[in-house]
Enzyme design. Structure first.
Site, mmCIF file in Angstrom:
data_model
loop_
_atom_site.group_PDB
_atom_site.id
_atom_site.type_symbol
_atom_site.label_atom_id
_atom_site.label_comp_id
_atom_site.label_asym_id
_atom_site.label_seq_id
_atom_site.Cartn_x
_atom_site.Cartn_y
_atom_site.Cartn_z
ATOM 1 N N ASP A 143 0.831 -1.206 0.000
ATOM 2 C CA ASP A 143 0.000 0.000 0.000
ATOM 3 C C ASP A 143 0.869 1.261 0.000
ATOM 4 O O ASP A 143 1.968 1.254 0.565
ATOM 5 C CB ASP A 143 -0.903 -0.029 1.240
ATOM 6 C CG ASP A 143 -2.062 0.944 1.120
ATOM 7 O OD1 ASP A 143 -2.311 1.459 0.011
ATOM 8 O OD2 ASP A 143 -2.720 1.195 2.146
ATOM 9 N N ARG B 72 -0.133 7.625 -2.829
ATOM 10 C CA ARG B 72 0.378 8.765 -2.051
ATOM 11 C C ARG B 72 1.823 9.084 -2.419
ATOM 12 O O ARG B 72 2.209 10.246 -2.488
ATOM 13 C CB ARG B 72 0.282 8.447 -0.535
ATOM 14 C CG ARG B 72 -1.099 8.680 0.027
ATOM 15 C CD ARG B 72 -1.256 8.048 1.373
ATOM 16 N NE ARG B 72 -1.411 6.610 1.255
ATOM 17 C CZ ARG B 72 -1.258 5.749 2.255
ATOM 18 N NH1 ARG B 72 -0.898 6.181 3.439
ATOM 19 N NH2 ARG B 72 -1.444 4.462 2.056
ATOM 20 N N TRP B 73 2.585 8.042 -2.681
ATOM 21 C CA TRP B 73 3.995 8.249 -3.067
ATOM 22 C C TRP B 73 4.055 9.074 -4.350
ATOM 23 O O TRP B 73 4.846 10.006 -4.468
ATOM 24 C CB TRP B 73 4.654 6.890 -3.268
ATOM 25 C CG TRP B 73 6.129 6.932 -3.536
ATOM 26 C CD1 TRP B 73 7.133 6.913 -2.625
ATOM 27 C CD2 TRP B 73 6.754 6.990 -4.829
ATOM 28 N NE1 TRP B 73 8.351 6.951 -3.256
ATOM 29 C CE2 TRP B 73 8.148 7.000 -4.611
ATOM 30 C CE3 TRP B 73 6.281 7.032 -6.137
ATOM 31 C CZ2 TRP B 73 9.069 7.056 -5.657
ATOM 32 C CZ3 TRP B 73 7.199 7.082 -7.171
ATOM 33 C CH2 TRP B 73 8.574 7.101 -6.925
ATOM 34 N N ARG C 135 -1.115 8.555 -10.232
ATOM 35 C CA ARG C 135 -1.040 7.374 -9.370
ATOM 36 C C ARG C 135 -0.335 6.199 -10.063
ATOM 37 O O ARG C 135 0.376 5.420 -9.420
ATOM 38 C CB ARG C 135 -2.449 6.961 -8.932
ATOM 39 C CG ARG C 135 -3.157 8.021 -8.113
ATOM 40 C CD ARG C 135 -4.589 7.609 -7.811
ATOM 41 N NE ARG C 135 -4.636 6.321 -7.154
ATOM 42 C CZ ARG C 135 -4.450 6.126 -5.856
ATOM 43 N NH1 ARG C 135 -4.225 7.158 -5.060
ATOM 44 N NH2 ARG C 135 -4.513 4.927 -5.343
ATOM 45 N N HIS D 15 2.444 3.105 -9.017
ATOM 46 C CA HIS D 15 2.339 1.651 -9.232
ATOM 47 C C HIS D 15 3.558 1.138 -10.010
ATOM 48 O O HIS D 15 4.067 0.052 -9.724
ATOM 49 C CB HIS D 15 1.049 1.313 -9.988
ATOM 50 C CG HIS D 15 -0.201 1.664 -9.221
ATOM 51 N ND1 HIS D 15 -0.361 1.377 -7.886
ATOM 52 C CD2 HIS D 15 -1.352 2.294 -9.609
ATOM 53 C CE1 HIS D 15 -1.552 1.807 -7.485
ATOM 54 N NE2 HIS D 15 -2.164 2.364 -8.515
ATOM 55 N N ASN E 197 -10.647 -3.143 -6.242
ATOM 56 C CA ASN E 197 -9.914 -2.110 -6.997
ATOM 57 C C ASN E 197 -10.608 -1.713 -8.305
ATOM 58 O O ASN E 197 -10.241 -0.703 -8.916
ATOM 59 C CB ASN E 197 -8.469 -2.546 -7.277
ATOM 60 C CG ASN E 197 -7.566 -2.494 -6.061
ATOM 61 O OD1 ASN E 197 -6.574 -3.211 -5.963
ATOM 62 N ND2 ASN E 197 -7.895 -1.635 -5.081
ATOM 63 N N SER F 268 -8.007 -5.668 4.698
ATOM 64 C CA SER F 268 -8.502 -5.352 3.348
ATOM 65 C C SER F 268 -8.801 -6.574 2.476
ATOM 66 O O SER F 268 -8.460 -6.600 1.301
ATOM 67 C CB SER F 268 -7.509 -4.419 2.619
ATOM 68 O OG SER F 268 -7.448 -3.190 3.274
HETATM 69 C C1 FPP Z 1 -2.122 0.099 -3.149
HETATM 70 O O1 FPP Z 1 -1.625 1.408 -3.190
HETATM 71 C C2 FPP Z 1 -1.536 -0.669 -4.228
HETATM 72 C C3 FPP Z 1 -2.253 -1.249 -5.224
HETATM 73 C C4 FPP Z 1 -3.707 -1.144 -5.326
HETATM 74 C C5 FPP Z 1 -1.587 -1.979 -6.305
HETATM 75 C C6 FPP Z 1 -0.273 -2.595 -5.971
HETATM 76 C C7 FPP Z 1 0.431 -2.904 -7.218
HETATM 77 C C8 FPP Z 1 1.747 -2.854 -7.412
HETATM 78 C C9 FPP Z 1 2.715 -2.586 -6.362
HETATM 79 C C10 FPP Z 1 2.322 -3.097 -8.734
HETATM 80 C C11 FPP Z 1 1.636 -4.152 -9.485
HETATM 81 C C12 FPP Z 1 2.493 -5.308 -9.684
HETATM 82 C C13 FPP Z 1 2.168 -6.264 -10.554
HETATM 83 C C14 FPP Z 1 3.070 -7.396 -10.765
HETATM 84 C C15 FPP Z 1 0.906 -6.185 -11.310
HETATM 85 P P1 FPP Z 1 -2.635 2.585 -3.330
HETATM 86 O O2 FPP Z 1 -2.776 2.884 -4.773
HETATM 87 O O3 FPP Z 1 -3.924 2.250 -2.638
HETATM 88 O O4 FPP Z 1 -1.900 3.727 -2.587
HETATM 89 P P2 FPP Z 1 -2.532 4.880 -1.673
HETATM 90 O O5 FPP Z 1 -3.089 4.206 -0.453
HETATM 91 O O6 FPP Z 1 -1.371 5.737 -1.372
HETATM 92 O O7 FPP Z 1 -3.578 5.557 -2.493
#
Ligand code: FPP
Length: 238
Positions: free
Chosen positions: A19, A23-24, A32, A36, A67, A192
């Protein structure tokens, strides 16, 4: 007697809720999807570091059944990242002895993506050095309901004698060990819908580090916390 409490006993199976990508990226004024993409770099590093630290299986939450509620362009970016990850890394991972498995609801995935996944799984099925499980279009409740439907079908409708071990065979994680440790990055303290059945006795470690910033030192720190935990499985401390 020597104090052995600091010796690192690596967990066999680590699962990660990756997660903080959004934000990063936002903190850098970027979309966003940029977060990823950087998250995939962290995933590569995590696979390498986990293997080096003695972990045998890593399961990562890459796309949840929830998602789909995200903007279409972000959903498409995540799908594209899985395609690109397999295209770019499959040869290397196969050569390094990594067995790849994708869990989740594949009915909603496009035919080309299903083929990509099946090919990656078939190509690496005999590898035993390390297992990388990618949870994609995965939700724990959805997995349990799908498993219940299959178990019901196979039993002709009478599930009265069903045991936990028999039911677990119907889950996407059939024949995999449960996670010993679940790490969640990004500062939230929630499960989650991830590995709801399998994480029944897992240890949880939460870190504020955003997934794109997560590296070997963070993984090592989580393993050190795990090594100091006393697992009781509902019993008493020895
Ligand atoms: C949550 O961060 C992350 C995800 C919903 C996706 C995670 C996916 C990857 C790290 C890369 C995908 C890798 C492959 C192999 C498909 P968020 O977007 O919810 O972050 P936030 O909480 O800061 O909004």
């Amino acid at each position: 007697m020597a104090d052995t409490s600091e010796l690192l006993v690596p967990p066999h199976h680590v699962a990660i809720i990756m997660d903080g990508n959004g934000r990063w990226a936002s903190s850098r004024g970027r979309p966003r999807a940029f977060g990823h993409r950087q998250g995939v770099e962290s995933l590569r590093e995590a696979v390498r570091a986990a293997g080096d630290l003695g972990v045998k299986q890593l399961t990562v939450f890459s796309f949840s059944t929830e998602n789909w509620r995200r903007p279409a362009e972000e959903v498409e970016a995540l799908f594209e990242l899985l395609r690109r990850f397999v295209a770019a890394d499959l040869d290397r991972l196969a050569d390094e002895g990594v067995c790849i498995k994708v869990i989740g609801r594949n009915e909603d995935l496009s035919d080309d993506l299903v083929k990509i996944i099946e090919n990656a799984e078939a190509r690496t099925a005999q590898n035993t050095k390390f297992k990388l499980v990618i949870a994609f279009n995965y939700g724990g409740r959805d997995e349990i309901v799908r498993a219940a439907r299959r178990a019901c079908r196979d039993s002709g409708g009478d599930l009265s004698g069903l045991t936990e071990a028999e039911f677990a065979k119907y889950l996407d994680t059939t024949d995999m060990p449960d996670p010993d440790l679940v790490i969640r990055t990004g500062g939230e303290h929630r499960v989650s819908n991830f590995l709801l059945w399998q994480a029944a006795y897992a240890e949880f470690v939460f870190t504020d580090v955003l997934w794109p910033d997560f590296g070997e030192a963070d993984l090592k720190a989580a393993l050190e916390v795990y090594a100091r935990r006393k697992r009781r499985y509902g019993g008493v401390n020895g």
